[in-house]
Design a protein around this motif. Structure first.
Motif, mmCIF file in Angstrom:
data_model
loop_
_atom_site.group_PDB
_atom_site.id
_atom_site.type_symbol
_atom_site.label_atom_id
_atom_site.label_comp_id
_atom_site.label_asym_id
_atom_site.label_seq_id
_atom_site.Cartn_x
_atom_site.Cartn_y
_atom_site.Cartn_z
ATOM 1 N N GLY A 148 0.839 -1.219 -0.107
ATOM 2 C CA GLY A 148 -0.277 -0.574 0.412
ATOM 3 C C GLY A 148 1.196 1.318 -0.608
ATOM 4 O O GLY A 148 0.002 2.345 -0.634
ATOM 5 N N ASP A 149 2.109 1.270 0.820
ATOM 6 C CA ASP A 149 2.880 2.493 0.780
ATOM 7 C C ASP A 149 4.113 2.295 -0.082
ATOM 8 O O ASP A 149 4.573 3.120 -0.458
ATOM 9 N N GLY A 150 3.618 1.339 -1.194
ATOM 10 C CA GLY A 150 4.383 1.753 -2.374
ATOM 11 C C GLY A 150 6.082 1.242 -2.007
ATOM 12 O O GLY A 150 6.860 0.560 -2.732
ATOM 13 N N THR A 151 6.414 0.905 -0.456
ATOM 14 C CA THR A 151 7.948 0.523 -0.130
ATOM 15 C C THR A 151 8.045 -1.113 -0.542
ATOM 16 O O THR A 151 9.754 -1.383 -0.368
ATOM 17 N N LYS A 152 7.561 -2.038 -0.451
ATOM 18 C CA LYS A 152 7.805 -3.055 -0.284
ATOM 19 C C LYS A 152 7.053 -4.502 -1.962
ATOM 20 O O LYS A 152 5.484 -3.294 -2.529
ATOM 21 N N MET A 153 6.939 -4.714 -2.445
ATOM 22 C CA MET A 153 7.093 -5.682 -3.616
ATOM 23 C C MET A 153 6.822 -6.994 -2.043
ATOM 24 O O MET A 153 6.836 -7.158 -1.886
ATOM 25 N N ILE A 154 5.209 -7.395 -2.569
ATOM 26 C CA ILE A 154 5.214 -9.091 -2.473
ATOM 27 C C ILE A 154 5.130 -9.726 -3.646
ATOM 28 O O ILE A 154 3.786 -9.601 -4.558
ATOM 29 N N VAL A 155 5.396 -10.623 -3.631
ATOM 30 C CA VAL A 155 5.911 -11.642 -4.733
ATOM 31 C C VAL A 155 5.203 -12.874 -4.433
ATOM 32 O O VAL A 155 5.820 -13.601 -3.407
ATOM 33 N N PRO A 156 4.545 -13.477 -4.955
ATOM 34 C CA PRO A 156 3.977 -14.587 -5.149
ATOM 35 C C PRO A 156 5.073 -16.075 -4.948
ATOM 36 O O PRO A 156 5.441 -16.521 -6.404
ATOM 37 N N ALA A 157 5.123 -16.770 -3.718
ATOM 38 C CA ALA A 157 6.538 -17.765 -4.313
ATOM 39 C C ALA A 157 6.112 -18.443 -5.179
ATOM 40 O O ALA A 157 7.093 -18.746 -5.613
ATOM 41 N N GLY A 158 5.337 -19.192 -5.853
ATOM 42 C CA GLY A 158 5.124 -20.169 -7.238
ATOM 43 C C GLY A 158 5.635 -19.481 -7.917
ATOM 44 O O GLY A 158 5.626 -20.017 -9.244
ATOM 45 N N SER A 159 5.696 -18.209 -8.149
ATOM 46 C CA SER A 159 6.075 -17.018 -9.236
ATOM 47 C C SER A 159 7.267 -17.322 -9.387
ATOM 48 O O SER A 159 8.091 -16.800 -11.128
ATOM 49 N N LEU A 160 8.685 -17.735 -9.251
ATOM 50 C CA LEU A 160 9.436 -17.758 -8.970
ATOM 51 C C LEU A 160 10.494 -18.469 -9.826
ATOM 52 O O LEU A 160 9.575 -20.146 -9.806
ATOM 53 N N GLN A 161 11.085 -18.699 -10.607
ATOM 54 C CA GLN A 161 11.779 -19.464 -11.060
ATOM 55 C C GLN A 161 12.722 -20.393 -10.619
ATOM 56 O O GLN A 161 14.226 -19.529 -10.658
ATOM 57 N N GLY A 162 13.150 -20.234 -8.726
ATOM 58 C CA GLY A 162 14.140 -20.958 -8.872
ATOM 59 C C GLY A 162 14.070 -20.802 -7.438
ATOM 60 O O GLY A 162 12.779 -20.351 -6.738
ATOM 61 N N GLU A 163 14.899 -21.482 -5.846
ATOM 62 C CA GLU A 163 14.577 -21.178 -4.908
ATOM 63 C C GLU A 163 14.949 -20.155 -4.218
ATOM 64 O O GLU A 163 15.795 -19.063 -4.438
ATOM 65 N N PRO A 164 13.910 -19.609 -3.231
ATOM 66 C CA PRO A 164 14.364 -17.928 -3.046
ATOM 67 C C PRO A 164 14.658 -18.052 -1.298
ATOM 68 O O PRO A 164 14.783 -19.727 -0.548
ATOM 69 N N GLU A 165 16.019 -17.393 -1.621
ATOM 70 C CA GLU A 165 16.642 -17.368 0.025
ATOM 71 C C GLU A 165 15.378 -15.992 0.809
ATOM 72 O O GLU A 165 15.507 -15.272 0.462
ATOM 73 N N VAL A 166 15.522 -16.737 2.050
ATOM 74 C CA VAL A 166 14.529 -15.700 3.149
ATOM 75 C C VAL A 166 14.590 -15.999 4.341
ATOM 76 O O VAL A 166 15.684 -16.928 4.929
ATOM 77 N N VAL A 167 14.454 -14.373 4.909
ATOM 78 C CA VAL A 167 15.823 -14.213 5.907
ATOM 79 C C VAL A 167 13.863 -14.751 7.316
ATOM 80 O O VAL A 167 14.593 -15.632 7.742
ATOM 81 N N ASP A 168 12.630 -14.449 7.075
ATOM 82 C CA ASP A 168 12.644 -15.200 7.932
ATOM 83 C C ASP A 168 11.161 -16.353 7.374
ATOM 84 O O ASP A 168 10.036 -15.869 6.384
ATOM 85 N N LYS A 169 10.891 -16.657 7.697
ATOM 86 C CA LYS A 169 9.516 -17.864 7.780
ATOM 87 C C LYS A 169 8.369 -17.617 8.979
ATOM 88 O O LYS A 169 8.988 -18.250 9.632
ATOM 89 N N VAL A 170 7.710 -17.327 7.984
ATOM 90 C CA VAL A 170 6.376 -17.785 9.103
ATOM 91 C C VAL A 170 4.618 -17.770 8.556
ATOM 92 O O VAL A 170 4.308 -17.604 7.652
ATOM 93 N N ARG A 171 3.884 -18.645 9.339
ATOM 94 C CA ARG A 171 2.679 -19.475 9.260
ATOM 95 C C ARG A 171 2.062 -17.621 10.056
ATOM 96 O O ARG A 171 2.431 -18.054 11.523
ATOM 97 N N VAL A 172 1.123 -17.489 9.245
ATOM 98 C CA VAL A 172 0.157 -16.764 10.021
ATOM 99 C C VAL A 172 -1.650 -17.749 9.375
ATOM 100 O O VAL A 172 -1.782 -18.108 9.065
ATOM 101 N N PHE A 173 -2.141 -16.806 10.907
ATOM 102 C CA PHE A 173 -3.818 -17.576 10.763
ATOM 103 C C PHE A 173 -3.554 -18.728 10.818
ATOM 104 O O PHE A 173 -5.020 -19.133 10.179
ATOM 105 N N VAL A 174 -3.433 -19.678 11.349
ATOM 106 C CA VAL A 174 -3.165 -20.717 11.529
ATOM 107 C C VAL A 174 -4.652 -21.869 12.064
ATOM 108 O O VAL A 174 -5.107 -22.328 11.838
ATOM 109 N N ALA A 175 -5.077 -20.107 13.330
ATOM 110 C CA ALA A 175 -6.875 -20.819 12.922
ATOM 111 C C ALA A 175 -7.292 -20.885 12.627
ATOM 112 O O ALA A 175 -8.723 -22.050 12.322
ATOM 113 N N GLU A 176 -7.452 -20.035 10.888
ATOM 114 C CA GLU A 176 -8.518 -20.662 10.099
ATOM 115 C C GLU A 176 -8.266 -21.966 9.058
ATOM 116 O O GLU A 176 -8.266 -21.626 8.048
ATOM 117 N N GLN A 177 -6.694 -22.344 8.968
ATOM 118 C CA GLN A 177 -6.453 -23.437 8.742
ATOM 119 C C GLN A 177 -7.126 -24.671 8.352
ATOM 120 O O GLN A 177 -7.415 -25.095 9.858
#
Length: 134
Positions: A87-116
């Motif tokens: 919304g503020d234009g500072t970040k891009m949100i990238v659907p992981a499945g659209s990448l061609q290769g393995e992303p290097e990720v600092v932090d992986k988080v599962r959210v809203f697991v109560a709704e899984q």
């Protein structure tokens, strides 16, 4: 710095991104499940200056859920999810499945697991195959 390329399924929309993602959110909220048609959304976050569109800008359609901070961008040709700007234009949100290769990720988080949904739980116990089973 290494870069990854990504695209929609048909290739009309393509991009390149620095392979240094801040976060990977695996979100199981009701809205993310509906907008992806899956058990959860898998979205990577990166600073906008590390992202470049290569092709297909005119083929991107965006949907913003009224009254909520939920959006989705997709290719108008094949319907695949493609990156979008925060919304503020500072970040891009990238659907992981659209990448061609393995992303290097600092932090992986599962959210809203109560709704899984239960059908997507305990996947490590589901029989796995390299392709369709015989």
């Amino acid at each position: 710095m290494s870069k990854l390329k990504g695209s929609c399924l048909c290739g009309a929309v393509s991009y390149e991104v620095i392979n240094e993602f801040d976060r990977l959110f695996l979100c199981s909220c009701d809205q993310c499940r509906q907008i992806t048609g899956s058990a959860f959304a898998s979205n990577l976050f990166i600073m906008a200056d590390g992202f470049d569109w290569l092709s297909g800008g005119d083929d991107i359609v965006s949907y913003q859920m009224p009254g909520r901070d939920i959006s989705k961008s997709f290719c108008r040709v094949c319907g695949s999810g493609v990156p979008w700007s925060s919304g503020d234009g500072t970040k891009m949100i990238v659907p992981a499945g659209s990448l061609q290769g393995e992303p290097e990720v600092v932090d992986k988080v599962r959210v809203f697991v109560a709704e899984q949904p239960l059908w997507s739980s305990n996947l490590e116990k589901v029989e796995a195959h390299r392709g369709f089973p015989s």
